[in-house]
Design an enzyme around this catalytic site. Sequence first.
Site, short mmCIF file in Angstrom:
data_model
loop_
_atom_site.label_atom_id
_atom_site.label_comp_id
_atom_site.label_asym_id
_atom_site.label_seq_id
_atom_site.Cartn_x
_atom_site.Cartn_y
_atom_site.Cartn_z
CG HIS A 25 -1.69 -1.25 1.41
ND1 HIS A 25 -1.28 -2.20 2.31
CD2 HIS A 25 -2.78 -1.75 0.79
CE1 HIS A 25 -2.09 -3.25 2.25
NE2 HIS A 25 -3.01 -3.00 1.34
S1 FES Z 1 1.76 -0.49 3.34
FE1 FES Z 1 0.13 -1.82 3.81
S2 FES Z 1 1.13 -3.60 4.50
FE2 FES Z 1 2.77 -2.23 4.09
#
Ligand code: FES
Length: 196
Positions: free
Chosen positions: A160
């Site tokens: 993410h």
């Molecule tokens: S940014 Fe979501 S698990 Fe690493």
Amino acid sequence: MTDNKRRNFLYGVAGGMGAVGVAATAVPFVRAIQPAADTLAAAETEFDTSSIEAGMMQTIAWRGQPVFILHRTPEMLKDLYGHDDMLRDPMSRAIPEVQADWMKTDEQRITRSIKPEILVVSAVCTHLGCVPGFMPTTGQKDWGEAVPIHWPGGWHCACHGSNYDLSGRVFKDVPAPYNLFLPPYKYINDTTVLIG
Ligand code: FES
């Protein structure tokens, strides 16, 4: 390791893992959040840090969880300075840091290590538990989102888009809430660490 330190580390990892089930794209690398008491008691890992060349990193397992061991060069240590304003917790003052009772000086709060050149840090992203990729080269920007204007080297979590510097300190404006957690560890000789 005291029960309190153990609880703090597991709390931190469990907190990062707590929402794994709701994210279809996140890959859960750590599943054993509540190991049995006998497993906890036996779980210590020794590692000879002299086996890692300067500038290189190795991922080892501790209690079934990945841990990064990074041998930082003098240049990498310099790269820890000058971007505090881009970090969420540059002086490592968030609650999970209380497990690192050796962390007393400002330098230790920045290097987040007992010996400045050797970083021992959880490889579990504090957002939803993926393992971030190692992106040590300053200025490297070969991913597509959440790219800092100036990249001082570190880890990028592709799940993410969270970013951490070469001390595992998390950047602002990314999903991960905390710096990468520090497992409890100590040196049992000049170069060997005992994790756990
Ligand atoms: S940014 Fe979501 S698990 Fe690493």
